[in-house]
Design a protein around this motif. Sequence first.
Motif, PDB file in Angstrom:
ATOM      1  N   THR A 227       0.825  -1.208   0.000  1.00 49.89           N
ATOM      2  CA  THR A 227       0.000   0.000   0.000  1.00 49.89           C
ATOM      3  C   THR A 227       0.855   1.253   0.000  1.00 49.89           C
ATOM      4  O   THR A 227       2.044   1.212   0.311  1.00 49.89           O
ATOM      5  CB  THR A 227      -0.923   0.028   1.231  1.00 49.89           C
ATOM      6  OG1 THR A 227      -0.114   0.151   2.413  1.00 49.89           O
ATOM      7  CG2 THR A 227      -1.758  -1.232   1.329  1.00 49.89           C
ATOM      8  N   ASN A 228       0.243   2.375  -0.355  1.00 49.32           N
ATOM      9  CA  ASN A 228       0.864   3.691  -0.205  1.00 49.32           C
ATOM     10  C   ASN A 228       0.255   4.374   1.011  1.00 49.32           C
ATOM     11  O   ASN A 228      -0.964   4.323   1.211  1.00 49.32           O
ATOM     12  CB  ASN A 228       0.609   4.552  -1.437  1.00 49.32           C
ATOM     13  CG  ASN A 228       1.471   4.147  -2.631  1.00 49.32           C
ATOM     14  OD1 ASN A 228       1.395   4.747  -3.695  1.00 49.32           O
ATOM     15  ND2 ASN A 228       2.281   3.110  -2.484  1.00 49.32           N
ATOM     16  N   GLN A 229       1.101   5.014   1.832  1.00 52.40           N
ATOM     17  CA  GLN A 229       0.610   5.728   3.003  1.00 52.40           C
ATOM     18  C   GLN A 229       0.197   7.143   2.603  1.00 52.40           C
ATOM     19  O   GLN A 229       0.982   7.887   2.016  1.00 52.40           O
ATOM     20  CB  GLN A 229       1.692   5.799   4.080  1.00 52.40           C
ATOM     21  CG  GLN A 229       1.299   6.560   5.329  1.00 52.40           C
ATOM     22  CD  GLN A 229       0.259   5.833   6.158  1.00 52.40           C
ATOM     23  OE1 GLN A 229       0.295   4.612   6.256  1.00 52.40           O
ATOM     24  NE2 GLN A 229      -0.649   6.569   6.760  1.00 52.40           N
ATOM     25  N   LEU A 230      -1.053   7.506   2.904  1.00 49.04           N
ATOM     26  CA  LEU A 230      -1.556   8.845   2.610  1.00 49.04           C
ATOM     27  C   LEU A 230      -1.510   9.702   3.867  1.00 49.04           C
ATOM     28  O   LEU A 230      -1.994   9.289   4.919  1.00 49.04           O
ATOM     29  CB  LEU A 230      -3.010   8.788   2.129  1.00 49.04           C
ATOM     30  CG  LEU A 230      -3.305   8.380   0.694  1.00 49.04           C
ATOM     31  CD1 LEU A 230      -4.808   8.419   0.458  1.00 49.04           C
ATOM     32  CD2 LEU A 230      -2.612   9.295  -0.284  1.00 49.04           C
ATOM     33  N   GLY A 231      -0.926  10.913   3.743  1.00 51.95           N
ATOM     34  CA  GLY A 231      -1.066  11.889   4.799  1.00 51.95           C
ATOM     35  C   GLY A 231      -2.427  12.563   4.669  1.00 51.95           C
ATOM     36  O   GLY A 231      -2.960  12.706   3.565  1.00 51.95           O
ATOM     37  N   LEU A 232      -3.016  12.962   5.772  1.00 53.21           N
ATOM     38  CA  LEU A 232      -4.329  13.598   5.719  1.00 53.21           C
ATOM     39  C   LEU A 232      -4.233  14.935   4.989  1.00 53.21           C
ATOM     40  O   LEU A 232      -3.276  15.696   5.158  1.00 53.21           O
ATOM     41  CB  LEU A 232      -4.861  13.800   7.140  1.00 53.21           C
ATOM     42  CG  LEU A 232      -5.058  12.509   7.955  1.00 53.21           C
ATOM     43  CD1 LEU A 232      -5.567  12.835   9.354  1.00 53.21           C
ATOM     44  CD2 LEU A 232      -6.011  11.559   7.251  1.00 53.21           C
ATOM     45  N   LYS A 233      -5.233  15.196   4.166  1.00 49.60           N
ATOM     46  CA  LYS A 233      -5.363  16.436   3.389  1.00 49.60           C
ATOM     47  C   LYS A 233      -4.272  16.599   2.330  1.00 49.60           C
ATOM     48  O   LYS A 233      -4.023  17.695   1.845  1.00 49.60           O
ATOM     49  CB  LYS A 233      -5.405  17.661   4.303  1.00 49.60           C
ATOM     50  CG  LYS A 233      -6.569  17.661   5.269  1.00 49.60           C
ATOM     51  CD  LYS A 233      -6.679  18.961   6.056  1.00 49.60           C
ATOM     52  CE  LYS A 233      -5.572  19.091   7.072  1.00 49.60           C
ATOM     53  NZ  LYS A 233      -5.756  20.259   7.930  1.00 49.60           N
ATOM     54  N   ILE A 263     -13.056  10.523   1.606  1.00 50.86           N
ATOM     55  CA  ILE A 263     -12.046  10.069   0.635  1.00 50.86           C
ATOM     56  C   ILE A 263     -12.472  10.639  -0.710  1.00 50.86           C
ATOM     57  O   ILE A 263     -13.525  10.276  -1.241  1.00 50.86           O
ATOM     58  CB  ILE A 263     -11.964   8.543   0.569  1.00 50.86           C
ATOM     59  CG1 ILE A 263     -11.703   7.957   1.955  1.00 50.86           C
ATOM     60  CG2 ILE A 263     -10.869   8.099  -0.407  1.00 50.86           C
ATOM     61  CD1 ILE A 263     -11.781   6.448   2.002  1.00 50.86           C
ATOM     62  N   GLU A 264     -11.670  11.533  -1.263  1.00 48.75           N
ATOM     63  CA  GLU A 264     -12.052  12.276  -2.460  1.00 48.75           C
ATOM     64  C   GLU A 264     -11.221  11.834  -3.664  1.00 48.75           C
ATOM     65  O   GLU A 264      -9.994  11.755  -3.585  1.00 48.75           O
ATOM     66  CB  GLU A 264     -11.866  13.778  -2.248  1.00 48.75           C
ATOM     67  CG  GLU A 264     -12.662  14.333  -1.075  1.00 48.75           C
ATOM     68  CD  GLU A 264     -12.389  15.811  -0.846  1.00 48.75           C
ATOM     69  OE1 GLU A 264     -11.475  16.363  -1.514  1.00 48.75           O
ATOM     70  OE2 GLU A 264     -13.068  16.421  -0.004  1.00 48.75           O
ATOM     71  N   ILE A 265     -11.898  11.562  -4.758  1.00 49.11           N
ATOM     72  CA  ILE A 265     -11.241  11.254  -6.034  1.00 49.11           C
ATOM     73  C   ILE A 265     -11.617  12.340  -7.028  1.00 49.11           C
ATOM     74  O   ILE A 265     -12.797  12.555  -7.308  1.00 49.11           O
ATOM     75  CB  ILE A 265     -11.680   9.891  -6.596  1.00 49.11           C
ATOM     76  CG1 ILE A 265     -11.272   8.755  -5.661  1.00 49.11           C
ATOM     77  CG2 ILE A 265     -11.113   9.669  -8.002  1.00 49.11           C
ATOM     78  CD1 ILE A 265      -9.802   8.486  -5.616  1.00 49.11           C
ATOM     79  N   ARG A 328      -7.269  12.155  -2.103  1.00 48.18           N
ATOM     80  CA  ARG A 328      -6.863  12.632  -0.788  1.00 48.18           C
ATOM     81  C   ARG A 328      -7.892  12.199   0.248  1.00 48.18           C
ATOM     82  O   ARG A 328      -9.031  11.855  -0.087  1.00 48.18           O
ATOM     83  CB  ARG A 328      -6.692  14.151  -0.763  1.00 48.18           C
ATOM     84  CG  ARG A 328      -7.971  14.943  -0.803  1.00 48.18           C
ATOM     85  CD  ARG A 328      -7.705  16.420  -0.551  1.00 48.18           C
ATOM     86  NE  ARG A 328      -8.950  17.205  -0.649  1.00 48.18           N
ATOM     87  CZ  ARG A 328      -9.020  18.503  -0.402  1.00 48.18           C
ATOM     88  NH1 ARG A 328      -7.943  19.167  -0.058  1.00 48.18           N
ATOM     89  NH2 ARG A 328     -10.183  19.133  -0.503  1.00 48.18           N
ATOM     90  N   VAL A 329      -7.478  12.243   1.526  1.00 44.20           N
ATOM     91  CA  VAL A 329      -8.344  11.917   2.654  1.00 44.20           C
ATOM     92  C   VAL A 329      -8.452  13.155   3.536  1.00 44.20           C
ATOM     93  O   VAL A 329      -7.426  13.729   3.937  1.00 44.20           O
ATOM     94  CB  VAL A 329      -7.790  10.735   3.460  1.00 44.20           C
ATOM     95  CG1 VAL A 329      -8.643  10.462   4.691  1.00 44.20           C
ATOM     96  CG2 VAL A 329      -7.707   9.492   2.588  1.00 44.20           C
ATOM     97  N   VAL A 330      -9.689  13.586   3.820  1.00 47.51           N
ATOM     98  CA  VAL A 330      -9.908  14.845   4.525  1.00 47.51           C
ATOM     99  C   VAL A 330     -10.796  14.633   5.750  1.00 47.51           C
ATOM    100  O   VAL A 330     -11.942  14.186   5.605  1.00 47.51           O
ATOM    101  CB  VAL A 330     -10.576  15.890   3.601  1.00 47.51           C
ATOM    102  CG1 VAL A 330     -10.735  17.214   4.337  1.00 47.51           C
ATOM    103  CG2 VAL A 330      -9.775  16.065   2.324  1.00 47.51           C
ATOM    104  N   PRO A 331     -10.296  14.939   6.968  1.00 48.11           N
ATOM    105  CA  PRO A 331     -11.185  14.988   8.136  1.00 48.11           C
ATOM    106  C   PRO A 331     -12.070  16.234   8.017  1.00 48.11           C
ATOM    107  O   PRO A 331     -11.585  17.330   7.753  1.00 48.11           O
ATOM    108  CB  PRO A 331     -10.221  15.112   9.321  1.00 48.11           C
ATOM    109  CG  PRO A 331      -8.856  14.797   8.764  1.00 48.11           C
ATOM    110  CD  PRO A 331      -8.885  15.172   7.319  1.00 48.11           C
TER     111      PRO A 331
END
Length: 451
Positions: A227-233, A263-265, A328-331
Motif C-alpha cells: 500500500t501507499n501511506q496517505l497523509g491527511l489532506k 475520501i475524495e477522487i 486525498r483523505v480529509v477529516p
Amino acid sequence: MPEEEQTTRIRKKRLRLGSFGQVVAVASSLFAMALLYLGYDLLRTNLTPCEAIFQQTSVGLATKVSFLKTEGELKIGREQLTELDERAQMTAINLKTCCTVLDAGRLDPEQFLQCKANARDYESRVEDIVALVRTAMQATDTPSSSPITPTAAAASPTNTATSTSKQQVDQAIAKKVSEARQASKTFNHQVVEVRKEQALQSLEAVPPRHIEIDARESEPNNDSLSTNQLGLKTWIAASIDPPKDADFFTFTTPAEYRDWIRIEIENRSTTLEPRIELFDAEKTSRGSVHKTTAGADIVYTFVATPDTRYAARVSNHYGNSVGVYNVRVVPTKSYDAFEPNDGLLTAKPINIGEGIEAAIMDPADSDFFSFEIPEGRAETEIRLENRSTTLRPAIVIYDPAKSQISATYNTTGGADVTQAFKSAQPGRYLIQVYDHYRSAAGAYTIHISSK
C-alpha cells in the motif's frame, strides 16, 4: 523374395511417402503464408501506421507459429505451442499499444525503439525454435546407408550418437521456448510502464487548476499488503492502468476525535469509471461507492474512530477502463466543541442557567454533559431545543451515583423535548443526549434550569 531385400524396399517406400508428406506440409505452410501476406498487402494502404505495424508483426509471427503447429507439436508440446501462439498475438497487440501511446514514436522515440526491439526479441526466439524444429525434422528423415537389425541398432555407436543429438535438440528447443516466454513477459512489463508513465505525463500536461499535487503513488500498491501511506489532506496523483489495476492507500485518522472522513477522487481523465472501497484496521470491507460515468469525480464518506488505520482501494467499477486521478483523505471536523464526550467518563461540564449548542454527529453518537445541583434546589428541568429536521431527541438523566433516574424522548424528527426531575440530593448529575432510534443525527441547543 529374400527377407533382406523386402525390408530394403519397405524402407525406401516409407522414405518416399515421408518426403511426399513433408513436401505437402511445406507447400501448405507456404500457401498459408502467401494468403496472409496477400491479405496484409491489400489492407496495408488503408491502415494507420500503428495498425500497419500490428498487422505486419501479427502476420509474421502467425506464419512461424503455423509452421510449428504443423511440424513441431511432438517436439514442443501442445500446451507450450498454445502459449507461444497466445504470446505471439500479445506481442503484436503490445507493439500496437506502444505505438499508439507513444504516438507512433513522436512522443518518445527512444521508448518506441525499445518497444520494437522487445517485440523483435520475441520474434527472434520463435525463429530460433522454427530453425531447431527444421533441424530435428532433417535428422529424423535422413536414411541409413544399410539396413540395421534391432539388435545391431541398439549396439551401434551411430544410433547412440543420433539419440544424443536428438536429446540435445529437444533440450535446445525447450530452452528457446523458455527464453521466448521470458522475452514476452519483459515486453508486457515495459508496455505497462509506458502506459502508466504517459498517463502521468498527460496529468502533468493538464495540471489541476485548484489543487496542489503533493506526491505520486508508488507501485506496486495493488493489494492490502502493498500500500501507499496517505497523509491527511494531501493530494496524491495516481492512475489505473491496465484495466485490472487497483491502488491501495492507507491512512490514520486524527488522534482525538470521532469524525466524518471524506475520501475524495478527482478524475483527471475522460475514461475512468471510479470506485472506492473502504477497509478497516482488520482488513474487513466497510462499504464502497462507485460512479458509472466515465470521467466522474467521486467521494466516500464515513465516521471514523480516532487514531485508527484504514485502507482505501481505488479501481474502476466495471474492470475495463483506465485513467489518471488525484486522491486525498480529509477529516471534516464535523464534531462539536464539546467532543470527545461519548461516555459517562468523558462528560463535559455545563452550568445551570446556561444554554449550549451541540450536535449528534451521526446515528451512533451520544453526548454526555455534567452539571452541579447545589444544596436547596428541589426541582431541575432539562430542555432540548432541536436545531435540525432529522434528530428524534432522547434524554437520560443520571444521579451522582451514575444511576439512571429519568428519561424521555420524542419520535418526531426535528421535535423538541423537555424533562423535569426532583433533585433529592445535591451533587454532580449527568445528561445523555442521542437519537431515539439510533438512525439520525442533528444539531440542538440544551438548557438547564433549577429551582
